[in-house]
Design a protein around this motif. Structure first.
Motif, PDB file in Angstrom:
ATOM      1  N   LYS A  35     -20.560  12.076 -37.842  1.00 49.99           N
ATOM      2  CA  LYS A  35     -21.141  11.779 -39.157  1.00 49.99           C
ATOM      3  C   LYS A  35     -22.356  12.638 -39.442  1.00 49.99           C
ATOM      4  O   LYS A  35     -22.718  12.868 -40.584  1.00 49.99           O
ATOM      5  N   ILE A  36     -23.052  13.044 -38.391  1.00 48.00           N
ATOM      6  CA  ILE A  36     -24.183  13.946 -38.538  1.00 48.00           C
ATOM      7  C   ILE A  36     -23.858  15.146 -37.666  1.00 48.00           C
ATOM      8  O   ILE A  36     -23.871  15.056 -36.439  1.00 48.00           O
ATOM      9  N   ALA A  57     -30.727  15.082 -41.738  1.00 46.92           N
ATOM     10  CA  ALA A  57     -31.069  15.159 -40.313  1.00 46.92           C
ATOM     11  C   ALA A  57     -31.747  16.500 -40.022  1.00 46.92           C
ATOM     12  O   ALA A  57     -32.755  16.565 -39.295  1.00 46.92           O
ATOM     13  N   GLU A  58     -31.207  17.556 -40.605  1.00 44.08           N
ATOM     14  CA  GLU A  58     -31.766  18.888 -40.388  1.00 44.08           C
ATOM     15  C   GLU A  58     -33.176  18.969 -40.977  1.00 44.08           C
ATOM     16  O   GLU A  58     -34.097  19.528 -40.380  1.00 44.08           O
ATOM     17  N   MET A  69     -33.255   8.609 -36.776  1.00 49.92           N
ATOM     18  CA  MET A  69     -33.209   9.095 -38.155  1.00 49.92           C
ATOM     19  C   MET A  69     -33.560   7.971 -39.129  1.00 49.92           C
ATOM     20  O   MET A  69     -34.259   8.180 -40.120  1.00 49.92           O
ATOM     21  N   LEU A 121     -27.205   4.932 -39.546  1.00 49.03           N
ATOM     22  CA  LEU A 121     -27.873   6.122 -39.031  1.00 49.03           C
ATOM     23  C   LEU A 121     -28.465   5.780 -37.673  1.00 49.03           C
ATOM     24  O   LEU A 121     -28.873   4.636 -37.443  1.00 49.03           O
ATOM     25  N   GLN A 152     -25.934  13.529 -44.802  1.00 50.27           N
ATOM     26  CA  GLN A 152     -26.564  13.071 -43.562  1.00 50.27           C
ATOM     27  C   GLN A 152     -26.952  14.258 -42.684  1.00 50.27           C
ATOM     28  O   GLN A 152     -28.025  14.250 -42.075  1.00 50.27           O
ATOM     29  N   THR A 153     -26.099  15.290 -42.652  1.00 55.54           N
ATOM     30  CA  THR A 153     -26.437  16.468 -41.861  1.00 55.54           C
ATOM     31  C   THR A 153     -27.648  17.177 -42.467  1.00 55.54           C
ATOM     32  O   THR A 153     -28.562  17.600 -41.763  1.00 55.54           O
ATOM     33  N   THR A 208     -27.551  23.739 -42.945  1.00 57.74           N
ATOM     34  CA  THR A 208     -26.400  22.847 -43.125  1.00 57.74           C
ATOM     35  C   THR A 208     -25.195  23.646 -43.639  1.00 57.74           C
ATOM     36  O   THR A 208     -24.059  23.414 -43.220  1.00 57.74           O
ATOM     37  N   VAL A 219     -21.175  12.995 -45.051  1.00 58.30           N
ATOM     38  CA  VAL A 219     -21.427  13.803 -43.852  1.00 58.30           C
ATOM     39  C   VAL A 219     -22.364  14.966 -44.201  1.00 58.30           C
ATOM     40  O   VAL A 219     -23.312  15.263 -43.479  1.00 58.30           O
ATOM     41  N   ARG A 267     -26.371  14.148 -32.647  1.00 56.97           N
ATOM     42  CA  ARG A 267     -25.359  14.601 -33.606  1.00 56.97           C
ATOM     43  C   ARG A 267     -23.978  14.128 -33.160  1.00 56.97           C
ATOM     44  O   ARG A 267     -23.743  13.885 -31.984  1.00 56.97           O
TER      45      ARG A 267
END
Lengths: 236, 429
Positions: free
Chosen positions: B152-153, B136-137, B363, B359, B132-133, B54, B129, B149
């Motif tokens: 926001k992600i 997600a990662e 996710m 989301l 969330q990234t 990230t 952001v 993606r």
């Protein structure tokens, strides 16, 4: 699910008591259940205590003893007795009472000023005894001016305190008048010391501007519009 | 021949961030925290890799705060922030030297990943952001989740975009300024908490319930909560202050996300505040009256024109030649003074509503809950932040005094208004 009988909010199972009012939650139907996970761990991250000024001041006070003992020892070795090293003692006493005592002991501000005045008095007395000079400079100059300066410090602190209800401009008026009068008093004592009390001269150069400024501030204070204007112009 | 070391990358602070390092002290840092609760326990090692990836996408989140002669600045560093275990008192002050100079920290506890940001880096939207990234990662690494993606992600295989680090305040400042002066507001006082313990009480509601109530009155959820909170502070003042002449205005500081008003893709600070409120000296306000005031106040204040004036005022101060040439330590004193006059003093508390977090389904199946917590404020001892996710609206109160008066007043008020509230807290058993 349990509700707080006092607040009417539903409580998460992990709450041992209502976080809003402290009422304990006892739900007879849900006692046997295993302990739910608390939303936050129990480990608390503590803040370092803020710098302990009292501790540091005490430490510096101890350090002050080093030059004191050194000079005393040197004094004894050189002159065979304690003589001039008393001056160091007096000086350190003043440093201690003015700078360190307020951090070590908590007391009313008036008392600090009084103690500082006494310390300065002691230093002056020591100087008088050790130099074996006349008494008159101590009685006519040293002590009165110390006393006046103390009074002025106390007055300034009272004016600057947030409890003071007077408008800011009035406070400045008083402070300026006080400075002018202080200078006149100094000239008076100097005159006394020189055995010639006469009409104040040079101190008037300080007194008059102070009084003029003070009265103009007082006038300004009466004019709401001008005050507003100053507030506006000096706004940042 | 040894490879020549790259010139170090650095970044100026954005306009809103300038105040935070100047006003921070040994026991207070302007922080906020965003967290996501997953369905399973968090794996620290995977989280570390996810953080690394990230930060490759958003490298300036790992910049370190440094002192220049005239301003603070953010400087690139090759190290990575450590992943920490969570503590009982989130958002407790962040000492930069303890945190290796980083302005954020990632913490985990059971199923929860939390990121605490120092406000110099970003605001709530930018923080969201980042979180969330990061999540997600993490989910991609742990479960192989294929998460789409977007804005926001972010996609961690892409490089960082310049518009994400833009100082949008400077871009959107205009010509006209106005005084920041306002009447000071009532402050809730209480017993200081031992060694800076930070109390968190979370009230969770069914978002649909609150939305229905707000719609019924023709206002937004933020306005509805703001009015309820204003009346709660008002009730406390009426109980505690004996004379009607000594009542002070009750105002709330409500952050406004400027990205909704001005076109901007920045992920740094881009928010401003409005302070809706009532003057209790004029009499008791009903809920409908307060709603009306808040609703129309917001309609009047949250306009591109008025917000532009506010931005311009701040940007103009930053560009002031005298201020710019002042050495940093003097500037800090000046900024501290200004902040004490026009910062927290103007509001009784803060209500920051980050809105609804949505989301993608890929996710959302792994993320049970999301929270937004403000760190303690400089002067105000209680503040609150809210975020809606998965149909639950969670209001998190942050408090540094012992008595939970405002929380109790607010949540019982909502219950009386017909919104069931479920509470949890970080109280020590």
């Amino acid at each position: 699910m349990s509700y707080c009988v006092n607040c009417g909010v539903e409580l998460q199972k992990s709450e041992p008591r209502c976080p809003l009012c402290g009422t304990e939650v006892i739900n007879p139907n849900e006692i046997a259940e295993e302990k739910p996970v608390r939303p936050y761990p129990s480990h608390v991250e503590h803040l370092d205590r803020s710098v302990d000024r009292r501790y540091i001041a005490s430490f510096i006070s101890l350090l002050l003893l080093i030059p004191l003992f050194t000079t005393m020892l040197a004094n004894i070795l050189v002159s065979g007795g304690l003589t001039w090293s008393y001056l160091v003692l007096g000086g350190e006493l003043v440093v201690f009472t003015v700078f360190l005592l307020p951090m070590i002991a908590r007391m009313p501000k008036v008392l600090y000023a009084a103690i500082d005045a006494v310390a300065v008095g002691v230093l002056l007395l020591l100087i008088r005894v050790l130099t074996q000079s006349e008494w008159d400079w101590l009685l006519l100059l040293g002590l009165p001016i110390t006393g006046l300066a103390t009074l002025m410090c106390w007055f300034f602190s009272a004016m600057a305190s947030p409890k003071c209800r007077l408008p800011v401009l009035v406070r400045f008026t008083f402070a300026l008048a006080c400075v002018g009068l202080f200078v006149v008093a100094i000239e008076f004592f100097i005159g006394l010391y020189m055995h010639a009390i006469f009409w104040p001269t040079w101190s008037l150069y300080v007194l008059f501007p102070c009084l003029v400024l003070a009265s103009s501030l007082l006038l300004l204070n009466r004019r709401a519009r001008v005050k507003e204007e100053i507030k506006k112009r000096f706004y940042f | 021949m040894p490879k020549k070391k790259n010139a170090s990358k650095w970044m100026k602070l954005d306009n809103a961030a300038l105040i935070y390092p100047a006003t921070m002290n040994r026991s207070w840092t302007a922080l906020f925290r965003l967290s996501a609760t997953l369905t399973e326990r968090v794996d620290e090692d995977i989280l570390e890799v996810a953080q690394k990836r990230t930060l490759r996408r958003l490298p300036w989140f790992a910049y370190k705060l440094k002192r220049g002669l005239f301003w603070f600045y953010l400087e690139h560093s090759d190290d990575l922030p450590r992943i920490e275990e969570d503590v009982a008192n989130p958002c407790v002050r962040m000492r930069l030297n303890e945190n290796d100079g980083f302005c954020m920290r990632v913490r985990y506890y059971h199923n929860r990943i939390a990121v605490e940001f120092f406000h110099v880096l970003t605001d709530g939207t930018g923080g969201q952001v980042f979180l969330q990234t990061l999540v997600a990662e993490y989910l991609r690494l742990k479960y192989g989740a294929n998460i789409p993606r977007g804005d926001k992600i972010l996609d961690c295989s892409e490089p960082s975009q310049p518009e994400e680090t833009e100082d949008s305040f400077a871009v959107h400042s205009g010509k006209i300024t106005q005084s920041r002066k306002e009447v000071k507001a009532y402050h809730i006082k209480g017993t200081d908490e031992r060694s800076g313990f930070v109390h968190i009480i979370t009230g969770s509601m069914n978002a649909a319930d609150v939305l229905a109530k707000a719609r019924e009155k023709g206002v937004s959820v933020t306005e509805y909560l703001t009015a309820a909170l204003i009346l709660s502070v008002d009730a406390i003042q009426r109980r505690r202050v004996p004379s009607v002449h000594k009542y002070k205005p009750v105002k709330l500081s409500v952050p406004i996300n400027l990205r909704n008003v001005f076109p901007s893709k920045t992920l740094r600070n881009f928010a401003n505040y409005v302070n809706p409120g009532i003057d209790p000296r004029l009499g008791e306000y009903t809920f409908d009256e307060t709603l009306n005031i808040v609703h129309h106040f917001m309609a009047m204040e949250v306009t591109p024109k008025l917000l532009n004036v506010k931005i311009t005022t701040n940007v103009r101060s930053e560009r002031n030649a005298v201020l710019r040439l002042m050495p940093l330590f003097i500037k800090n004193m000046a900024l501290k003074y200004v902040y004490s006059q026009v910062g927290d003093a103007l509001s009784s508390t803060t209500l920051s509503n980050l809105g609804v977090a949505k989301l993608p389904e890929e996710m959302a199946q792994y993320v049970r809950r999301m929270d937004f917590i403000l760190g303690p404020l400089a002067d105000n001892r209680v503040c609150c932040a809210s975020l809606t996710y998965n149909g639950r609206l969670r209001v998190n109160f942050t408090r540094t005094i012992a008595e939970p008066v405002l929380e109790r007043e607010f949540f019982t008020r909502l219950v009386k208004l017909g919104i069931p509230v479920k509470v949890e807290s970080n109280q020590q058993s």
